[in-house]
Write a protein that holds these residues in place. Structure first.
Motif, PDB file in Angstrom:
ATOM      1  N   PHE A   1     -24.301  40.883 -13.440  1.00 43.06           N
ATOM      2  CA  PHE A   1     -23.456  41.620 -12.502  1.00 43.06           C
ATOM      3  C   PHE A   1     -21.992  41.450 -12.878  1.00 43.06           C
ATOM      4  O   PHE A   1     -21.264  42.435 -13.070  1.00 43.06           O
ATOM      5  CB  PHE A   1     -23.696  41.109 -11.077  1.00 43.06           C
ATOM      6  N   LEU A   2     -21.592  40.186 -13.041  1.00 40.61           N
ATOM      7  CA  LEU A   2     -20.206  39.938 -13.424  1.00 40.61           C
ATOM      8  C   LEU A   2     -19.947  40.471 -14.824  1.00 40.61           C
ATOM      9  O   LEU A   2     -18.920  41.094 -15.101  1.00 40.61           O
ATOM     10  CB  LEU A   2     -19.913  38.435 -13.374  1.00 40.61           C
TER      11      LEU A   2
ATOM     12  N   VAL B   1     -21.271  42.910 -16.514  1.00 43.66           N
ATOM     13  CA  VAL B   1     -21.147  44.364 -16.661  1.00 43.66           C
ATOM     14  C   VAL B   1     -19.961  44.881 -15.853  1.00 43.66           C
ATOM     15  O   VAL B   1     -19.166  45.698 -16.333  1.00 43.66           O
ATOM     16  CB  VAL B   1     -22.450  45.057 -16.208  1.00 43.66           C
ATOM     17  N   GLN B   2     -19.830  44.360 -14.643  1.00 45.83           N
ATOM     18  CA  GLN B   2     -18.803  44.869 -13.747  1.00 45.83           C
ATOM     19  C   GLN B   2     -17.403  44.519 -14.246  1.00 45.83           C
ATOM     20  O   GLN B   2     -16.506  45.344 -14.216  1.00 45.83           O
ATOM     21  CB  GLN B   2     -19.020  44.292 -12.350  1.00 45.83           C
ATOM     22  N   TYR B   3     -17.221  43.275 -14.712  1.00 49.98           N
ATOM     23  CA  TYR B   3     -15.859  42.825 -15.017  1.00 49.98           C
ATOM     24  C   TYR B   3     -15.597  42.604 -16.489  1.00 49.98           C
ATOM     25  O   TYR B   3     -14.454  42.594 -16.920  1.00 49.98           O
ATOM     26  CB  TYR B   3     -15.550  41.543 -14.233  1.00 49.98           C
TER      27      TYR B   3
ATOM     28  N   SER C   1     -22.026  45.780 -21.053  1.00 44.46           N
ATOM     29  CA  SER C   1     -23.246  46.555 -20.812  1.00 44.46           C
ATOM     30  C   SER C   1     -24.095  46.636 -22.077  1.00 44.46           C
ATOM     31  O   SER C   1     -25.321  46.743 -21.992  1.00 44.46           O
ATOM     32  CB  SER C   1     -22.892  47.948 -20.306  1.00 44.46           C
TER      33      SER C   1
ATOM     34  N   GLU D   1     -23.338  55.413 -18.161  1.00 40.29           N
ATOM     35  CA  GLU D   1     -22.789  54.802 -16.952  1.00 40.29           C
ATOM     36  C   GLU D   1     -23.915  54.505 -15.975  1.00 40.29           C
ATOM     37  O   GLU D   1     -24.448  55.409 -15.352  1.00 40.29           O
ATOM     38  CB  GLU D   1     -21.806  55.774 -16.307  1.00 40.29           C
TER      39      GLU D   1
ATOM     40  N   GLY E   1     -25.181  51.800 -12.743  1.00 43.23           N
ATOM     41  CA  GLY E   1     -24.719  50.795 -11.789  1.00 43.23           C
ATOM     42  C   GLY E   1     -25.100  49.394 -12.235  1.00 43.23           C
ATOM     43  O   GLY E   1     -26.101  49.188 -12.920  1.00 43.23           O
ATOM     44  N   ALA E   2     -24.284  48.408 -11.839  1.00 40.87           N
ATOM     45  CA  ALA E   2     -24.497  47.033 -12.292  1.00 40.87           C
ATOM     46  C   ALA E   2     -25.841  46.476 -11.833  1.00 40.87           C
ATOM     47  O   ALA E   2     -26.418  45.621 -12.498  1.00 40.87           O
ATOM     48  CB  ALA E   2     -23.365  46.153 -11.794  1.00 40.87           C
TER      49      ALA E   2
END
Lengths: 126, 331, 259, 361
Positions: B19-20, B22-24, B28, B250, B252-253
């Motif tokens: 989660f972290l 990919v998101q931050y 990916s 694209e 979602g995480a």
């Protein structure tokens, strides 16, 4: 022991009587009337929401429309930018008039909602 | 307590990583391509390694567990399933175990009653919970094949249709999602509920349960709550099955959390109790025919024994025996 | 962008022939779904404010004329099953005896008894069908219309014997096979749900009169708000002797007849 | 314990396989119905209810009456209680299945829970039925388990049994008023409807229970006691007399007269009640079997034909008379559901018998 069973039965009978009263009583209030609001007919060529949002949430939007139209009679969708649309499958398909608009993605992802059981699908019209 | 909390924390950390990442950190590619491939390789290689390793171990004795009449005389009916005598009968027994968890079906539970008598009652909850858990998981996994084929195969369609029979939610609600969550809850509480089970359970018992629970919960969130856009997900999965190393689109995480946890499960699989999936076929108490009385089974590592018959003995000592006036068979 | 990626990828997988069609389908001409406009009410309706009703002047209704039936059934994609067992009808003509079975026939002339009368859902104020429906699929709308939510109906058919007027029809089989000339403006129903007249709630939001009212060559049908003392229907109701069907059951129908 | 249902002699397996085959044919018939719609049944616009509804009504009555054995609270009946509970559970399950089979869109079944309409008696009926199924099955199973272990049943079983009684009463009232409240099913809308529904249910339920205990006695050698059967026969007699009287009243107030099946029902009812009323014949096993069979058949025919009026007339809302004749598909589904219920009941009875045998020997 016997008396407890009797108590059960009496309680149940009381509840069912009460429920029967509730069930068969008539509880529909009449509210005073007010003249209907009339709005001019507007047509829009813009989508109700950004593409990304619609990609992920179109089913939820349609489901919400279905409920509010059928149950509450609320027919008007107000988009975030203030423009108004009629809540109808036709509103979508009027613009997205590619016959395969729904089907290309849905068959790719094998997602088969039951919309077209009743609503005539673009594939069936011509 | 540590035995329960530690795996929970581990799973939470494992879920947070992608989660972290990919998101931050924009990782990916790592979580969407490199790790899934690695995990698949580890799973396959590890599984094969463990199975080959086990298969090569010799089985010294026939140690089938039996609870039925053994095959003996022709006119005595024997129990084909409980005391198998042929390969196919033993195979059937293993398959019953694999598909219906027959040994759990026999579970009993001892209870101590007030008047201090110990009684045994049938106790099928683990059997039921286990069946619900495994079968739901199997159906869920098979259902996922819609992501791996450009044209969805017929049996997936059938499974989706049957599983999504109840027309409740929009993405169609799958009954197995609810069943598997209920089953996992039961399986966790079964371990927590009873002092004996708490004592017996280890971190390695809780970890896979929590891990699978997390995978299911994230999957359910993706489908029913967050409603991830499914199109790039299918793109990515099709790329993976086609050995493509292209970067994912694209997504979602949450998808990466799901995929990463599955990858962790795959990597963890060959080195853990989860290998019972392969091992059940190799359990000697189940898969050996009970034929010790009709066939001679020799330890494979035993040295060849030189037997000496009486006539050989007599040949060697005939003269001496004659002198001692011992009776001899051959003159 | 995403589409391109996908298309490219599908080409690679070589199996996505059918799916690929979707991407190339810009060639297909636009299909004919009508463009929607905003409805005449744009605020959330207030329950109980209006109560739609209908007055049928049976003296004007011509024998043999089926225009209202045809218009209604066409407009709402009502299938035309020929056998009586599976028949589906929203509005139809029936004999005096069947429409008013409990009315005192002593006063009715031979002429009246020989006529046919329009029957349709009465949109009762106290409707037994909405009361018996276990899911609330048959429900009373804010404007007095008894509507069926075809998304929710489970097809238990308890509403059918509950209705004293026989207004509900069940889709014993897929109705699409028997729709002669489907229209795109209104959906069809599916196999296994109950359906009936909806007082043209679909037309009302466009500011139109119900199809049967609009099409009647004799203007025998009057539609309007029973709660509005100034409406045509109220005026007519006050100046004429009217009757309802089976009033003794206390269902308070919203459909009135001038005999 | 259920493993005891997996061991049996040849006739047990023949019976089980026979039922299984019927279930399979019922499933295939139901598949046809799911695919093509309820058009494959004989029902139609005017006769919108048919065999399924009839079975539902009959089984609901049988199920709800069976639990009253616990209410009688008598020593002779202790051995019968578990059998009665399991009979109630099987009958309830069947009635729910019949309700589902009658639905146009069973996939939306759960809408009843998600979009509750508390004013609807259908909702209450199905709610009571599912609650009743859960309580009777759980209580029966727990009692049997305790018996197997040779310990007293857990304390909560008592509460479950107490809960099942108001549920049964609720089922009676909900079903009776459900039909009673329909304005145009004129035959059902008589003052005596609710009473007759309960009377006939008790008569059929008790008679069926007697038959079941006799079958168990004959095939497995488990005797629940002659006294128990006599007690049940007493209840069946009282209920049967009440039912016949009420049926007679209806006969002369409505146009039952020209429906042959209802004549059969009335005559069978009268004959069976007459047999049961004579103490000598009530005590003889052959006469008891004959009377109970006649009583069950009488009520079953009355429930089926009373709803459908002898397969000849059905008073449609608009007064027209319409023919209803069930199709073979419908009958296969009916047979399938009955077989499924019987299969469940057989398995449960097998466990009961095995547990009791274990304790004797």
């Amino acid at each position: 022991m016997k008396s407890r069973k009797l108590l059960w039965l009496v309680t149940f009978a009381a509840i069912s009587l009460f429920a029967a009263f509730y069930l068969f009583s008539n509880g529909e209030a009449e509210t005073p009337q007010k003249p209907l609001a009339r709005v001019s007919v507007v047509d829009s060529t813009k989508c109700i929401a950004p593409k990304e949002f619609m990609r992920a949430n179109h089913m939820q939007v349609l489901h919400g429309w279905e409920r509010s139209v059928v149950r509450d009679g609320d027919r008007v969708h107000i988009a975030s930018n203030g423009s108004r649309f009629q809540k109808s499958l036709g509103t979508c398909l009027g613009c997205h008039n590619n016959r395969l608009f729904c089907f290309s993605c849905h068959s790719y992802a094998n997602v088969k909602p039951k919309c077209w059981n009743c609503h005539l699908s673009p594939m069936e019209t011509q | 307590m540590k035995k329960v909390v530690m795996p929970l924390v581990m799973v939470a950390i494992l879920a947070l990583l992608p989660f972290l990442g990919v998101q931050y950190a924009g990782l990916s590619y790592l979580f969407g391509v490199i790790i899934p491939y690695t995990a698949t390789v580890v799973l396959l290689a590890g599984f094969v390694f463990r199975m080959v390793d086990w298969l090569r171990r010799p089985v010294p004795f026939r140690i089938p567990t039996t609870c039925g009449q053994e095959k003996s005389l022709e006119w005595i009916r024997y129990d084909r399933l409980e005391s198998p005598h042929r390969f196919w009968e033993a195979a059937a027994r293993v398959l019953f175990e694999v598909f219906f968890f027959r040994s759990l079906f026999r579970n009993t539970k001892a209870e101590l009653h007030k008047d201090s008598n110990l009684v045994y009652g049938s106790h099928k909850w683990l059997w039921l919970g286990g069946l619900a858990f495994h079968w739901s998981l199997l159906i869920i996994v098979l259902r996922h094949s819609r992501f791996f084929f450009p044209m969805v195969p017929g049996f997936t369609d059938f499974l989706e249709h049957a599983d999504g029979f109840f027309d409740i939610t929009l993405p169609t609600f799958y009954s197995t999602d609810a069943v598997v969550l209920a089953a996992i809850t039961f399986l966790v509480f079964r371990r927590l509920n009873d002092a004996k089970m708490r004592l017996l359970s280890l971190q390695t018992d809780y970890f896979p349960l929590f891990l699978i629970a997390a995978i299911v919960v994230v999957g359910v969130l993706m489908r029913y709550v967050v409603r991830l856009n499914i199109m790039p997900v299918k793109d990515q999965m099709l790329r993976l099955v086609n050995f493509s190393f292209d970067a994912p689109g694209e997504i979602g995480a949450l998808f990466y959390v799901h995929l990463f946890l599955v990858s962790v499960l795959a990597i963890y699989f060959p080195f853990s109790k989860l290998m019972h999936a392969g091992a059940i076929f190799l359990s000697p108490t189940r898969n050996l025919p009970n034929d010790s009385r009709e066939k001679r089974h020799i330890n494979p590592w035993n040295a060849a024994i030189k037997f000496r018959t009486y006539s050989e003995y007599e040949d060697d000592y005939r003269e001496k025996m004659k002198k001692a006036k011992l009776p001899i068979e051959k003159q | 962008m995403m589409n391109e990626q996908r298309r490219e990828f599908i080409k690679k997988t070589a199996l996505g022939v059918f799916v690929g069609l979707g991407a190339a389908s810009g060639l297909v001409p636009a299909f004919s779904l009508e463009k929607t406009a905003l409805p005449v009410w744009d605020e959330k309706p207030v329950p109980g404010k209006i109560r739609w009703g209908m007055l049928i002047d049976t003296r004007k209704c011509k024998e043999g004329c089926q225009q209202c039936v045809a218009a209604c059934h066409h407009e709402h994609n009502v299938p035309a099953f020929k056998n009586r067992r599976e028949e589906i009808r929203w509005i139809w003509k029936n004999s005096y005896k069947n429409v008013f079975p409990t009315a005192d026939n002593a006063g009715a002339s031979k002429e009246i008894q020989s006529r046919t009368f329009l029957s349709l859902c009465n949109h009762c104020a106290d409707s037994p069908c909405t009361q018996i429906c276990p899911t609330g699929a048959t429900f009373k709308r804010w404007d007095g219309i008894v509507e069926i939510d075809y998304h929710r109906c489970i097809g238990c058919r308890f509403c059918m014997p509950a209705c004293p007027y026989g207004s509900l029809s069940f889709n014993w089989q897929d109705p699409r096979t028997a729709i002669v000339d489907p229209v795109t403006a209104y959906p069809t129903r599916e196999q296994g749900v109950v359906e009936k007249c909806n007082f043209c709630s679909d037309r009302l939001i466009k500011g139109l009169q119900p199809a049967c009212v609009e099409v009647c060559p004799e203007q025998a049908l009057v539609f309007g708000d029973l709660n509005d003392p100034a409406s045509d229907i109220r005026v007519l109701l006050e100046s004429n002797v009217t009757m309802q069907r089976k009033p003794e059951l206390g269902t308070k129908p919203s459909v009135f007849y001038i005999i | 314990m259920i493993e005891k249902a997996l061991k049996g002699n040849r006739s047990y397996w023949i019976w089980t396989l026979f039922l299984g085959a019927l279930v399979a044919s019922g499933l295939s018939a139901y598949y046809q119905q799911r695919w093509l719609g309820l058009t494959v049944t004989g029902m139609g616009r005017e006769a919108s209810w048919g065999l399924y509804t009839a079975q539902f009504t009959f089984l609901v009555g049988v199920a709800a009456s069976a639990v009253m054995v616990t209410l009688l609270h008598q020593k002779e009946l202790t051995k019968t209680v578990i059998i009665a509970l399991f009979m109630a559970a099987s009958a309830t399950l069947m009635s729910i299945l019949f309700a589902v089979a009658d639905m146009g869109k069973p996939d939306r079944l759960l809408n009843i829970i998600f979009y509750t309409n508390p004013r609807s008696l259908v909702f209450w009926d199905l709610l009571f039925l599912s609650g009743y199924l859960a309580t009777t099955l759980t209580a029966g199973w727990a009692m049997l388990g305790a018996e197997k272990k040779g310990v007293p049943p857990p304390a909560w079983v008592k509460s479950l049994l107490n809960l099942s009684i108001p549920l049964a009463v609720g089922i009676f009232f909900a079903t009776a008023f459900l039909y009673g409240g329909l304005p145009d099913l004129s035959l059902w809308v008589t003052g005596v409807l609710a009473l007759r529904f309960i009377a006939s249910a008790f008569a059929a339920g008790m008679a069926l229970l007697i038959l079941v205990t006799l079958i168990v006695k004959k095939t497995k050698g488990l005797d629940t006691g002659k006294e128990a059967r006599e007690k049940l026969a007493m209840v069946a007699t009282y209920a049967g007399v009440a039912n016949v009287l009420l049926l007679g009243v209806q006969f002369f107030t409505t146009f039952y007269g020209n429906a042959p099946l209802l004549w059969f029902s009335l005559i069978a009812g009268v004959v069976s009640v007459a047999i049961l009323l004579i103490p000598a014949s009530r005590k003889s096993q052959q006469w008891l079997v004959a009377a109970c069979t006649a009583l069950v058949l009488s009520v079953w025919v009355d429930k089926s034909a009373g709803l459908l009026i002898g397969g000849e007339l059905f008073p449609a809302p608009l007064g027209s008379i319409v023919t209803y004749a069930p199709t073979s598909t419908e009958m296969f589904v009916v047979a399938g559901i009955w077989s499924f219920g019987s299969l469940l009941f057989t398995a449960l009875l097998k466990v009961v018998v095995a547990v009791k045998a274990e304790h004797r020997g």
